[in-house]
Scaffold this active site. Structure first.
Site, PDB file in Angstrom:
ATOM      1  N   ALA A   1      -4.094   7.576  -4.982  1.00  0.00           N
ATOM      2  CA  ALA A   1      -2.702   7.136  -5.108  1.00  0.00           C
ATOM      3  C   ALA A   1      -2.746   5.642  -5.406  1.00  0.00           C
ATOM      4  O   ALA A   1      -2.697   4.800  -4.502  1.00  0.00           O
ATOM      5  CB  ALA A   1      -1.949   7.417  -3.819  1.00  0.00           C
TER       6      ALA A   1
ATOM      7  N   GLY B   1       0.837  -1.209   0.000  1.00  0.00           N
ATOM      8  CA  GLY B   1       0.000   0.000   0.000  1.00  0.00           C
ATOM      9  C   GLY B   1       0.860   1.242   0.000  1.00  0.00           C
ATOM     10  O   GLY B   1       2.043   1.189  -0.307  1.00  0.00           O
ATOM     11  N   ASN B   2       0.266   2.380   0.319  1.00  0.00           N
ATOM     12  CA  ASN B   2       1.050   3.612   0.427  1.00  0.00           C
ATOM     13  C   ASN B   2       0.425   4.516   1.493  1.00  0.00           C
ATOM     14  O   ASN B   2      -0.610   4.181   2.068  1.00  0.00           O
ATOM     15  CB  ASN B   2       1.150   4.309  -0.936  1.00  0.00           C
ATOM     16  CG  ASN B   2      -0.213   4.669  -1.491  1.00  0.00           C
ATOM     17  OD1 ASN B   2      -0.938   5.491  -0.916  1.00  0.00           O
ATOM     18  ND2 ASN B   2      -0.590   4.029  -2.595  1.00  0.00           N
ATOM     19  N   HIS B   3       1.063   5.665   1.744  1.00  0.00           N
ATOM     20  CA  HIS B   3       0.662   6.518   2.870  1.00  0.00           C
ATOM     21  C   HIS B   3      -0.511   7.459   2.566  1.00  0.00           C
ATOM     22  O   HIS B   3      -0.829   8.312   3.378  1.00  0.00           O
ATOM     23  CB  HIS B   3       1.845   7.361   3.347  1.00  0.00           C
ATOM     24  CG  HIS B   3       2.931   6.554   3.979  1.00  0.00           C
ATOM     25  ND1 HIS B   3       2.719   5.806   5.102  1.00  0.00           N
ATOM     26  CD2 HIS B   3       4.227   6.366   3.627  1.00  0.00           C
ATOM     27  CE1 HIS B   3       3.840   5.196   5.433  1.00  0.00           C
ATOM     28  NE2 HIS B   3       4.764   5.509   4.550  1.00  0.00           N
ATOM     29  N   SER B   4      -1.133   7.354   1.407  1.00  0.00           N
ATOM     30  CA  SER B   4      -2.228   8.290   1.086  1.00  0.00           C
ATOM     31  C   SER B   4      -3.352   8.186   2.127  1.00  0.00           C
ATOM     32  O   SER B   4      -3.811   7.099   2.463  1.00  0.00           O
ATOM     33  CB  SER B   4      -2.790   7.958  -0.309  1.00  0.00           C
ATOM     34  OG  SER B   4      -3.984   8.669  -0.496  1.00  0.00           O
TER      35      SER B   4
END
Ligand code: C5P
Length: 400
Positions: free
Chosen positions: A277, A209-212
């Site tokens: 994102a 995943g990512n930090h969005s």
């Protein structure tokens, strides 16, 4: 402004004397004006002047000390079409930003059912103090419309930014607010927004995943709703929430799910704003049970995810308007231009992690818009909601 109900809050700054002129102007434009004064403001302008000019009694205390009658702050909140606080001192600003309720005006602010507009006024060093700036951003984030202070001579004898906007400016901002709110300039338009991250499963418990946080996309949804648009929000995993009768939210987890939702709905929308994102890659194989720890270093084979925005650009009709985002760490404009063309966008919103206050985990953003005519517009650092309003304003001006 004919017949509009304006609740005017006055706080204790020297600029309070100018409010007499503001009340006269609002009344001349046909507004009905009621007022609440903080106790401190009574040292700067007499409640008698304020009540005479407004034609209504002034609210000051929670209860009338002579009669013992309680002042109903909730009733003020239900009555008004807009709350205007001018001048707004640093003290009241800080209390508003923190939800403090130690006087009638603050209790009313917290009970308001309508929007609030403020006109800050303070000395130049106070106005540029980081704490004041932070509080103003918090207010913007709480959807308060801030009329910036102006530059000029200050009561202290110093010169600089901090002077309350002139009564004419405040009057015009209130008039513009009513004009804009009359119908909403995007009534009848359907907007597709993607927001948040996507999670690409590795096994039943792990993902890439990512930090969005999804905040920017949700603020864009709010800004479109404020303009009367119908919003379809396709959201990846996020803690953000939004409820509105013109909002439909489709929750997805992976890029593939987001792609399916967009494919099913893009044709029925006239505007697309893709702020999600999206993970560029996903594991080729998703394990059906939790992968066990082993002594060797594991390898995860990745495959490319669909570029959802590029698909929407390739399937865009001449009546559809498409906006993308680009978060870059280097060569921002150059890379943005390439994406704008490649994905067939009308404009792209650029932000960089290099700018302080911009990016994933913060509540502020600093954006630059690059459009199909190669026009580049830079915006100041602002709350994400203000940035969202700037994007929607830019879009409205572009499609007109
Ligand atoms: O190419 P890049 O990922 O930098 O492009 C960012 C823009 O493209 C954003 O608007 C994002 O929402 C969108 N995007 C997408 N699908 C992807 C990758 C990015 O819609 N797979």
């Amino acid at each position: 402004m004919q017949g509009k109900r304006i609740l005017l809050g006055i706080t204790g700054g020297i600029a309070a004397y100018k409010i007499a002129f503001l009340i006269r102007m609002l009344k001349k434009s046909g507004a009905v004006v009621r007022t609440i004064m903080t106790p401190a403001s009574c040292d700067f302008i007499s409640p008698l002047v304020v009540s005479t000019l407004s034609g209504n009694p002034v609210g000051i205390e929670f209860w009338n000390k002579q009669t013992g009658v309680w002042t109903n702050h909730v009733e003020y909140g239900l009555w008004a079409d807009v709350l205007v606080i001018a001048p707004l001192t640093a003290s009241t600003l800080a209390k508003m930003a923190n939800g403090n309720s130690d006087n009638l005006l603050l209790a009313t602010y917290l009970s308001m059912k309508c929007p609030t507009i403020v006109a800050p006024a303070m000395d130049l060093d106070m106005y540029k103090h980081p704490a004041v700036k932070r509080n103003l951003l918090q207010l913007e984030d709480d959807h308060v419309l801030v009329i910036p202070a102006e530059s000029g001579e200050l009561a202290s004898g110093l010169e600089g930014e901090g002077r309350m906007a002139e009564p004419e400016t405040i009057h015009d901002a209130v008039a513009a607010f009513f004009k804009k709110n009359k119908s909403g300039r995007l009534q009848g338009r359907k907007v597709l927004i993607t927001a948040g991250p996507t999670y690409e499963a590795i096994d039943p418990v792990r993902f890439i995943g990512n930090h969005s946080s999804g905040k920017m996309g949700f603020e864009i949804a709010k800004a479109f709703l404020a303009e009367g648009a119908e919003v379809l929000l396709v959201a990846g995993p996020t803690h953000q929430s939004l409820v509105h009768h013109r909002l439909q939210q489709i929750d997805v987890v992976s890029a593939e799910e987001m792609f399916q939702a967009v494919k099913s709905h893009w044709e029925s929308c006239s505007i697309g704003v893709f702020a999600a994102a999206v993970a560029d890659y996903a594991p080729k194989v998703v394990a059906t049970s939790k992968l066990k720890k082993s002594d060797t270093d594991p390898t995860i084979e990745l495959v490319k995810n669909p570029d959802i925005l590029a698909w929407a650009g390739a399937n865009k009709s001449k009546d559809q308007y498409l906006v993308g985002f680009a978060l870059e760490t280097e060569n921002l404009v150059q890379n943005g231009l390439v994406k704008l063309k490649k994905k067939n966008l009308n404009f792209i919103v650029l932000n960089t992690l290099a700018d302080e206050g911009a990016g994933f985990s913060v509540d502020t953003n600093k954006i630059t818009i690059l459009d199909e005519c190669n026009k580049q517009t830079e915006f100041e650092l602002s709350s994400k909601f203000k940035a969202a309003e700037n994007i929607v304003e830019y879009l409205i001006n572009s499609i007109q």
